[in-house]
Enzyme design. Structure first.
Site, PDB file in Angstrom:
ATOM      1  N   LYS A 182      -2.713   7.439  -0.583  1.00  0.00           N
ATOM      2  CA  LYS A 182      -2.725   6.867   0.755  1.00  0.00           C
ATOM      3  C   LYS A 182      -2.661   8.012   1.757  1.00  0.00           C
ATOM      4  CE  LYS A 182      -0.593   3.430   3.783  1.00  0.00           C
ATOM      5  NZ  LYS A 182       0.358   2.324   3.935  1.00  0.00           N
TER       6      LYS A 182
ATOM      7  N   THR B  63       0.791  -1.225   0.000  1.00  0.00           N
ATOM      8  CA  THR B  63       0.000   0.000   0.000  1.00  0.00           C
ATOM      9  C   THR B  63       0.830   1.285   0.000  1.00  0.00           C
ATOM     10  OG1 THR B  63      -0.173  -0.047   2.429  1.00  0.00           O
ATOM     11  CG2 THR B  63      -1.930  -1.125   1.169  1.00  0.00           C
TER      12      THR B  63
END
Length: 441
Positions: free
Chosen positions: A254, A177
């Site tokens: 993110k 991620t």
């Protein structure tokens, strides 16, 4: 063993080693679990256990009783190849693994997360995927996302293209991620795809009860069966396990280190919601590429020598000159506010432009857009040849410049590419309606 002092002495007196099952009794409370290692600079008053529920806990050992329950045994796993029968009534979806938490296991000795699963292991961990589609798994690399490089983007793009040419009707990419939004932007520019390409990951590994891997993978396969033939990111929409969002690959970022809903679309709504295997477009004003609308095309020439700098109080023009002198082919500046930097940088930025090194100005604010026509500093930046990124995310601007300079070294052509909306990375007049918006159920 990294334990020192009192902790090491206590463990060694009981013949306890890393990986052993132990019992700690303290203040009428019992803790049982596997002994994990600690960092070398940790104090000598605590030990760390992995409990049966998957969580780690630190226990202070002063006035505690420690007992060895069972010596640790490294698990011996012998897996036979999966015998998967193809269902002619289901779509063919490929899962490509690059590593990351969604494809990770816990190290038996240290408790650390390592990228160790292959794409086939994902099917063993989530057999429900086979109920949704004919799944073909392939591991193309096995790295944590912080180790991603532009050449990894090329490798991933070519692997995706191979899967599509082999008949895949959708491709899911398992990815770490931390830099997923860089890769999703890169694949958006490199690939023109006739089928959905979905990047997904996990904030918490599959061994943890709170893992987000299952919902993210299941939702990604559902998205790969849809008509959205773009590069998107599919991750938790909230902290519950209720549904996921599909974010356009050039509009996502993110935004939190550990929350499961860390990925957010910036300056636009998420492209779609994925719930119970169904896809619902979030904003009807979105135009998106549909399945089969375009032929597969791969443009994977990149220029990796691009500097990505952040403006800050006290930044020196030496940083700009350094990168020019070192042969960097382009610069992306993450400026303040509307896209500003100290005026003392402007002569060096003009030098970059004069020497054919394009400079792109994005904003640290993320929401909103750069506008270099409001204040005098911005107008000076325009006169120095700086290219405003408008409402492009700084990371997307960096990736796009890496790609643009791979297509052409002509500064005017690069400017034209950076100012053109190719994959939804640029919008019209920016609206505040998307700022930290909760889209609800």
């Amino acid at each position: 063993m990294n334990y020192q002092g009192l902790a090491r002495k206590c463990l060694e007196s009981q013949g306890i080693a890393i990986g052993d099952q132990i019992l700690i009794k303290k203040d009428d409370v019992e803790y049982r679990g596997m002994l994990l290692n600690r960092a070398e600079d940790a104090d000598d008053q605590h030990v760390v256990l992995k409990l049966d529920n998957g969580y780690n806990i630190g226990v202070k050992i002063t006035k505690a009783q420690i007992e060895l329950v069972e010596k640790g045994k490294a698990p011996k796993i012998e897996l036979t190849p999966l015998d998967i029968k193809k269902d002619p009534d289901k779509m063919d979806i490929s899962i490509i693994s690059t590593g990351g938490t969604v494809a990770s296991i816990i190290d038996y000795k240290t408790g650390a997360v390592h990228p160790a699963f292959t794409a086939e292991d994902l099917l063993r961990a989530t057999p429900e995927l086979l109920e949704e589609a004919n799944i073909k798994g392939k591991a193309i690399m096995n790295i944590l996302s912080e180790n991603m490089r532009p050449d990894c983007w090329v490798q991933a793009a070519r692997s995706i293209a191979d899967e599509i040419n082999d008949g895949a009707q959708g491709v899911v990419v398992a990815h770490g991620t931390d830099t997923m939004h860089y890769t999703s932007a890169a694949l958006s520019f490199i690939l023109q795809t006739p089928v959905p390409v979905i990047l997904t990951g996990a904030q918490r590994s599959s061994d943890r009860p709170s893992s987000d891997a299952f919902l993210n993978l299941m939702s990604s396969v559902a998205a790969a069966r849809s008509d959205l033939a773009e590069v998107t990111v599919c991750m938790h929409a909230n902290e519950n396990d209720s549904y996921a969002y599909l974010h356009r690959g050039t509009r996502v970022r993110k935004m939190h280190t550990s929350r499961r809903d860390t990925f957010q679309s910036i300056n636009r709504a998420p492209l779609a919601k994925v719930k119970d295997g169904m896809i619902k477009i979030m904003d009807k004003r979105y135009s998106y590429r549909k399945r089969g609308e375009f032929e597969l095309e791969v443009k994977d020439s990149l220029e990796p020598k691009i500097a990505f700098l952040k403006s800050f109080p006290g930044i020196s023009a030496e940083l700009i000159d350094y990168h020019i002198d070192k042969g960097y082919r382009g610069l992306v500046i993450e400026g303040t506010g509307l896209g500003h930097c100290p005026e003392e940088l402007i002569p060096s930025l003009k030098r970059a432009n004069d020497e054919g090194v394009p400079v792109v100005m994005a904003s640290q604010c993320l929401y909103g857009r750069t506008s270099l026509n409001v204040y005098s500093t911005g107008r000076k930046l325009i006169n120095a040849g700086v290219i405003p990124a408008r409402d492009m995310l700084p990371e997307t601007a960096y990736v796009k410049l890496v790609w643009a300079l791979g297509q052409t070294q002509n500064r005017d052509e690069v400017k034209k590419i950076m100012e053109s909306n190719l994959r939804g990375e640029l919008g019209g007049k920016s609206s505040s309606q998307y700022f930290l918006k909760d889209y609800g159920e």
